[in-house]
Design a protein around this motif. Structure first.
Motif, PDB file in Angstrom:
ATOM      1  N   ARG A 380     -57.249  60.042  12.938  1.00 26.62           N
ATOM      2  CA  ARG A 380     -56.576  59.060  13.806  1.00 26.62           C
ATOM      3  C   ARG A 380     -56.608  57.674  13.175  1.00 26.62           C
ATOM      4  O   ARG A 380     -55.610  56.937  13.208  1.00 26.62           O
ATOM      5  N   ASN A 381     -57.745  57.293  12.609  1.00 26.98           N
ATOM      6  CA  ASN A 381     -57.849  55.985  11.952  1.00 26.98           C
ATOM      7  C   ASN A 381     -56.878  55.881  10.783  1.00 26.98           C
ATOM      8  O   ASN A 381     -56.257  54.831  10.577  1.00 26.98           O
ATOM      9  N   ALA A 384     -53.386  55.388  12.104  1.00 23.17           N
ATOM     10  CA  ALA A 384     -53.241  54.043  12.665  1.00 23.17           C
ATOM     11  C   ALA A 384     -53.089  52.996  11.571  1.00 23.17           C
ATOM     12  O   ALA A 384     -52.233  52.103  11.656  1.00 23.17           O
ATOM     13  N   ARG A 388     -49.770  50.938  11.394  1.00 19.32           N
ATOM     14  CA  ARG A 388     -49.909  49.645  12.072  1.00 19.32           C
ATOM     15  C   ARG A 388     -51.000  48.774  11.451  1.00 19.32           C
ATOM     16  O   ARG A 388     -51.534  47.882  12.106  1.00 19.32           O
ATOM     17  N   LEU A 394     -54.462  45.884  16.301  1.00 18.96           N
ATOM     18  CA  LEU A 394     -54.937  47.240  16.024  1.00 18.96           C
ATOM     19  C   LEU A 394     -56.463  47.307  16.067  1.00 18.96           C
ATOM     20  O   LEU A 394     -57.154  46.466  15.489  1.00 18.96           O
TER      21      LEU A 394
END
Length: 530
Positions: A380-381, A384, A388, A394
């Motif tokens: 997920r990191n 992200a 973004r 963020l």
């Protein structure tokens, strides 16, 4: 005192930092060839560059048009970059004669239909045939356009004297190789936890040519009203996201980095587990021609698109995990670096120095074992930061709290600065400390990142992604014209190319007593031994 502080203090005492002088590194750089119209070159791999199968420094990756430069193992960053420069300069001189250039970005030039991207060819030997069939399989599985993406791979090994010192400091009684292997996996786990920092700092693919996603679903936005260029406003490295080296099939494969046995076991699962969509493709077509090597989740280990790999030099015909199983980890390969399109080599000494300081920090820091929950969190990191990363709103998940990119990054930089100082003392330079300091500035102002710079240039110059990169390709071609090789250097590379062609011809003339099917079966049988 933390584990990091203890290990750092140990190395700071009694000139132990000198052990770091033995670090060895090598660079692998992929780059597309483009023609006079900045389209993907349709010409075969130039003969003057030698045999792609046997040349030690110049080969191809997925496509005939996707060059791969491989430096020898070098004792300093400057020597590694120097060798990369010479390989580049020789190649540029060859391409100039056929009115071609090197595309300097990770995301490809404007692409046509999938079948217009030619598969790399290596000759008629069994090994050569296997390499091309593997690439054919990649095309069927993921589409050829994805395979036209390029990047920098940075290989690093720490010296045995360094490992011996750390082993003595820790009181470990295992064999040196077992200790090294375990500590390289410690490094890998920490690298994966903090990969997002490298993607933020060095990501250079926030935009791409619209032809890359033609016919595919995506969430990209048109750039500045132009339909020929797509981007995400705060993206860093689209190459490392869902449109690049990612796969829905591989998302189901959770490779475990808690140690060599678990790594081999989980990676091997992908090599022996059939996957229904690939079974539909079939190994051969109706005429009996190979489409792919197997119908399993992975054809070979290299198909697993990891951001970092434990590595061991393999013997001829040996599988990578067999080599690791037999002899342990020898070095690691960092695979997440975009080409910097503003640099003639795609990388410079500052970026290389930061990678090495980052890796040393990964070695010295405590590295708990990972679990499935962390595996998912890290993914997920990564998503992200790719999509973004330059958005000040963020927040990333460190496992305990949500933290901004700048706050988390700057806290890590404090410890990395200590690692940089050790490396500076070892090599008698200030390159490492200066690199860490310059990267801190990027955390304080995202406009200093290459990803932000590229979008700004596209906006200010009112040019498409392709037009901006075309201009840079021309600038770099002019650079290599001005920094060409001496006649003696040129002849050195020309002789190496000739020698590689002779080696390939000798192999092909020798032939083989085995059929290709027998060769392939013997290759895959190695997985039964690990």
């Amino acid at each position: 005192m933390s584990v990091f502080e203890q290990r750092l203090s140990f190395l700071q005492q009694n000139a132990q930092h000198n052990l770091l002088c033995g670090i060895r590194r090598g660079i692998e750089k992929e780059s597309l060839r483009i023609d006079a119209n900045s389209q993907l070159a349709q010409t075969p791999h130039p003969q003057a560059l030698g045999s792609a199968l046997k040349h030690p420094l110049i080969t191809t990756d997925f496509s005939e048009a996707l060059l791969e430069f491989i430096t020898p193992v070098c004792e300093s960053i400057d020597k590694a970059l120097g060798r990369l420069h010479d390989i580049h300069a020789y190649t540029d001189s060859v391409l100039r004669q056929q009115n071609e250039k090197i595309w300097p970005a990770s995301m490809p030039c404007c692409l046509g239909a999938d079948d217009s991207i030619p598969l790399a060819q290596y000759g008629s030997t069994h090994a050569a045939r296997m390499k091309t069939i593997y690439r054919s399989g990649l095309g069927y599985r993921y589409g050829r356009s994805m395979q036209a993406i390029a990047g920098i791979h940075y290989n690093v090994s720490f010296p045995d004297d360094f490992w011996r010192a750390l082993q003595e400091q820790s009181g470990d009684k295992a064999s040196l190789q077992d200790f090294k292997t375990r500590r390289y996996f410690d490094l890998i786990r920490n690298f994966r936890r903090h990969l997002w920092l490298l993607l933020y700092l060095f990501g250079a693919s926030p935009a791409l040519c619209a032809s890359f996603v033609q016919g595919r679903e995506h969430q990209l936005q048109t750039f500045n009203g132009r339909s020929d260029s797509l981007h995400l406003p705060h993206a860093t490295s689209l190459r490392m996201g869902g449109l690049g080296y990612q796969s829905n099939a591989q998302a189901k494969l959770m490779v475990c980095y808690n140690g060599l046995p678990s790594y081999i076991q989980t990676l091997k699962k992908g090599l022996i587990t059939p996957y229904a969509p690939y079974e539909k493709i079939g190994v051969r077509d109706a005429e009996g021609n190979y489409r792919q090597l197997s119908t399993n989740l992975l054809q070979i280990e290299n198909e697993f698109y990891s951001t970092i790999r434990p590595k061991r030099v393999t013997d001829s015909g040996e599988t990578p995990i067999r080599a690791l199983h037999e002899r342990g980890v020898e070095y690691i390969e960092v695979r997440c670096m975009d080409l910097d399109p503003y640099l003639p080599l795609g990388i410079d000494a500052s970026a290389a120095a930061f990678i090495e300081a980052f890796l040393l920090w990964c070695v010295l820091s405590d590295s708990p074992l990972t679990d499935e929950e962390e595996y998912v969190r890290l993914a997920r990191n990564q998503t992200a930061i790719v999509e973004r990363g330059r958005d000040t709103a963020l927040l990333l998940d460190d496992g305990n709290d949500l933290r901004s990119v700048a706050a988390w990054g700057l806290s890590l930089m404090d410890e990395m600065s200590s690692c940089a100082q050790l490396l500076d003392q070892a090599y008698g330079v200030d390159t490492y400390s200066r690199s860490v300091a310059s990267q801190k500035e990027k955390l304080q102002s995202s406009e200093l990142t290459t990803s932000a710079r590229l979008l700004k240039d596209m906006r200010v110059q009112q040019k498409s992604f392709a037009q901006c990169i075309e201009d840079l390709a021309e600038q770099h071609a002019n650079y290599f014209t001005e920094h060409s090789l001496s006649p003696m250097q040129y002849q050195y590379y020309a002789d190496m190319a000739d020698s590689s062609i002779k080696q390939q011809l000798e192999l092909e003339q020798e032939g083989s007593k085995r059929t290709f099917e027998e060769y392939l079966a013997a290759y895959y049988a190695q997985y039964d031994a690990v």
